[in-house]
Design an enzyme around this catalytic site. Sequence first.
Site, PDB file in Angstrom:
ATOM      1  N   SER A  59      21.253  -4.731 -11.476  1.00 22.47           N
ATOM      2  CA  SER A  59      21.008  -5.384 -12.760  1.00 22.47           C
ATOM      3  C   SER A  59      20.155  -6.620 -12.520  1.00 22.47           C
ATOM      4  O   SER A  59      20.276  -7.279 -11.474  1.00 22.47           O
ATOM      5  CB  SER A  59      22.328  -5.792 -13.424  1.00 22.47           C
ATOM      6  OG  SER A  59      22.094  -6.600 -14.567  1.00 22.47           O
TER       7      SER A  59
ATOM      8  N   TYR B 286      30.502  -9.933 -13.661  1.00 11.59           N
ATOM      9  CA  TYR B 286      29.487  -8.879 -13.696  1.00 11.59           C
ATOM     10  C   TYR B 286      28.288  -9.263 -12.837  1.00 11.59           C
ATOM     11  O   TYR B 286      27.796  -8.463 -12.029  1.00 11.59           O
ATOM     12  CB  TYR B 286      29.046  -8.613 -15.136  1.00 11.59           C
ATOM     13  CG  TYR B 286      28.026  -7.506 -15.267  1.00 11.59           C
ATOM     14  CD1 TYR B 286      28.424  -6.172 -15.302  1.00 11.59           C
ATOM     15  CD2 TYR B 286      26.667  -7.797 -15.348  1.00 11.59           C
ATOM     16  CE1 TYR B 286      27.496  -5.151 -15.415  1.00 11.59           C
ATOM     17  CE2 TYR B 286      25.726  -6.780 -15.448  1.00 11.59           C
ATOM     18  CZ  TYR B 286      26.145  -5.467 -15.489  1.00 11.59           C
ATOM     19  OH  TYR B 286      25.211  -4.453 -15.586  1.00 11.59           O
TER      20      TYR B 286
END
Length: 312
Positions: A169, A182
């Site tokens: 990501s 995250y």
Amino acid sequence: MPLDRGPSPLCPSIRGTTPSHRRFEAMSPVDDEVHPVIHAGRVAVITGAASGIGKAAAIELAKAGLKIALADVMEDVLVTTGKEVATIVGDANLEDVQRLRDKVYEAWGEVAVLLNNAAIGPDTRSWELLDQWRSTFEVNLFGVINVQHTFVPSMLHQENQAMVINTGSKQGITNPPGNPAYNATKAAVKSLTEGLAHELRERPSCNVTAHLFIPGWTFTGLTARSGGVKPAGAWTAEETVLYMLDRVRLGEFYILCPDNEARRAVDQLRIMWAAADVAEGRPALSRWHRDWKSLFEEYIRDGLADMSGIMR
């Protein structure tokens, strides 16, 4: 050789967004139809395959003629995805991750594409919600590690070329405030995938390569918790997967996907700014610091103007 589709594989290119020259280490570009890994009859294993990017990848690889093995904790949704994939390829396995390797090798004898895509993104805070920290690390990081440890040793002994694709990501690179757990897991996925690529590259006569898949803003169940219509700035999962597959075919390691809001040049500048926080001793996450925000915005404006001038 696949075309350089520019920003979106389903939309025309935007003027002034020609990618910079790159050095490819993994594989030389070859025609889609004769690619040594992504072609009919080979086998793909996809985790997080029930929806979003995982589902889109399963469908696109099935269209290319690969046999597909799917894994996801959302069993009901996974069955639906499996049926949809089966209508394309006529062959799909639905098994728990723990038993997946044995089932795949028993049925098909190899794994050509291993896509580690499973992820969750519950809200977290730096000193709160410890249980959600643990669950995020268990799925996003240890899920990748477990699958990698299970499959790669067998893939190393295969005669034909194969690849491991781990989904990272941009949040694991630029670390925007808002969800530290995250971000931390995706930073770890970047690190372990880089390490995997190096180890595979240094292994004599190794036919396995590793790739870090870095989606842009993609409209999926993870990013669109409230549902609704896809925002104009986001890509669909299909667009993101098509872009990824083109870049994998070219042998790229860092597959940095743009979207309709942030083209590649913007991503490059944001990443370079984040790295310079460390190199230049700036405050942590200076891009969002009240004393540095205006300087960051000026840096982006000047950087885009310089890139535009070079491409004229």
